[in-house]
Design a protein around this motif. Structure first.
Motif, short mmCIF file in Angstrom:
data_model
loop_
_atom_site.label_atom_id
_atom_site.label_comp_id
_atom_site.label_asym_id
_atom_site.label_seq_id
_atom_site.Cartn_x
_atom_site.Cartn_y
_atom_site.Cartn_z
N UNK A 34 -77.33 -32.65 39.96
CA UNK A 34 -78.63 -32.01 39.74
C UNK A 34 -78.60 -30.55 40.17
N UNK A 35 -79.15 -29.69 39.31
CA UNK A 35 -79.27 -28.26 39.57
C UNK A 35 -80.52 -27.76 38.87
N UNK A 36 -80.82 -26.48 39.05
CA UNK A 36 -81.94 -25.85 38.36
C UNK A 36 -81.49 -24.50 37.82
N UNK A 37 -82.21 -24.02 36.83
CA UNK A 37 -81.98 -22.67 36.30
C UNK A 37 -82.57 -21.70 37.32
N UNK A 38 -81.76 -20.73 37.78
CA UNK A 38 -82.23 -19.76 38.78
C UNK A 38 -82.47 -18.38 38.18
N UNK A 39 -82.12 -18.17 36.93
CA UNK A 39 -82.43 -16.91 36.23
C UNK A 39 -83.85 -17.02 35.65
N UNK A 40 -84.47 -15.89 35.33
CA UNK A 40 -85.79 -15.93 34.70
C UNK A 40 -85.73 -16.70 33.39
N UNK A 41 -84.64 -16.51 32.63
CA UNK A 41 -84.40 -17.28 31.41
C UNK A 41 -82.90 -17.37 31.20
N UNK A 42 -82.48 -18.44 30.52
CA UNK A 42 -81.06 -18.66 30.26
C UNK A 42 -80.91 -19.31 28.88
N UNK A 43 -80.08 -18.73 28.05
CA UNK A 43 -79.83 -19.28 26.72
C UNK A 43 -78.89 -20.48 26.82
N UNK A 44 -79.25 -21.57 26.16
CA UNK A 44 -78.43 -22.77 26.10
C UNK A 44 -77.81 -22.82 24.71
N UNK A 45 -76.48 -22.76 24.65
CA UNK A 45 -75.76 -22.79 23.38
C UNK A 45 -75.11 -24.16 23.17
N UNK A 46 -75.00 -24.56 21.92
CA UNK A 46 -74.45 -25.86 21.57
C UNK A 46 -72.95 -25.96 21.86
N UNK A 47 -72.23 -24.84 21.75
CA UNK A 47 -70.78 -24.89 21.90
C UNK A 47 -70.27 -23.58 22.44
N UNK A 48 -68.99 -23.58 22.84
CA UNK A 48 -68.33 -22.35 23.28
C UNK A 48 -67.00 -22.26 22.55
N UNK A 60 -84.01 -21.61 24.86
CA UNK A 60 -84.01 -20.82 26.08
C UNK A 60 -84.59 -21.65 27.20
N UNK A 61 -83.86 -21.74 28.30
CA UNK A 61 -84.33 -22.45 29.48
C UNK A 61 -84.97 -21.45 30.43
N UNK A 62 -85.94 -21.90 31.19
CA UNK A 62 -86.67 -21.02 32.10
C UNK A 62 -86.37 -21.37 33.55
N UNK A 85 -78.97 -30.58 29.94
CA UNK A 85 -80.41 -30.28 30.04
C UNK A 85 -81.14 -31.61 30.14
N UNK A 86 -81.72 -31.88 31.31
CA UNK A 86 -82.39 -33.15 31.54
C UNK A 86 -83.71 -33.27 30.78
N UNK A 87 -84.24 -32.16 30.24
CA UNK A 87 -85.47 -32.23 29.44
C UNK A 87 -85.25 -33.10 28.21
N UNK A 88 -84.53 -32.58 27.20
CA UNK A 88 -84.26 -33.38 26.01
C UNK A 88 -82.98 -34.23 26.10
N UNK A 89 -82.32 -34.21 27.26
CA UNK A 89 -81.10 -35.01 27.47
C UNK A 89 -79.98 -34.65 26.50
N UNK A 90 -79.56 -33.40 26.54
CA UNK A 90 -78.41 -33.00 25.73
C UNK A 90 -77.55 -31.97 26.46
N UNK A 91 -76.34 -31.77 25.97
CA UNK A 91 -75.37 -30.86 26.56
C UNK A 91 -75.36 -29.52 25.85
N UNK A 92 -74.97 -28.50 26.59
CA UNK A 92 -74.80 -27.17 26.03
C UNK A 92 -74.08 -26.28 27.03
#
Length: 105
Positions: A34-48, A60-62, A85-92
């Motif tokens: 478990x962790x949290x986003x500590x930036x004002x906003x963070x882009x979540x991308x599907x792949x790298x 965008x995560x807040x 991302x525990x909200x919609x339960x997916x990886x990025x």
């Protein structure tokens, strides 16, 4: 050694290899820490992609959004961390410096 004996030895060797490989293929999954986003906003991308960087913006995560990443177990590529991302339960992938508050919830 006759043909029947050679076939028996070959079958026994094949069975031993198959059983040995079956055990190696069962790695236990690592549950995201478990962790949290500590930036004002963070882009979540599907792949790298190692050649071009992050690809496929999902959302965008807040600050304060609940996410997961297990340090040392989940990959980080050039500062982009595999994140659940525990909200919609997916990886990025999110910038590693935007992950914090490990174990806080």
């Amino acid at each position: 050694m006759n043909a029947t004996q050679r076939l028996s030895v070959a079958l026994a060797a094949t069975a031993a290899l198959a059983l040995g490989n079956a055990g190696a293929a069962r790695a236990e999954p690592t549950v995201p820490e478990h962790a949290v986003i500590v930036c004002d906003s963070a882009s979540l991308y599907a792949n790298y992609d190692s050649a071009s960087g992050p690809a496929g913006l999902k959302r965008t995560l807040l600050r304060g959004d609940k996410v997961g990443h297990t340090r040392g177990a989940h990959p980080v590529y050039n500062g982009w961390a595999a994140t659940f991302d525990f909200g919609p339960n997916d990886w990025g992938f999110v910038r590693q410096e935007c992950l914090g508050g490990f174990g806080s919830w």
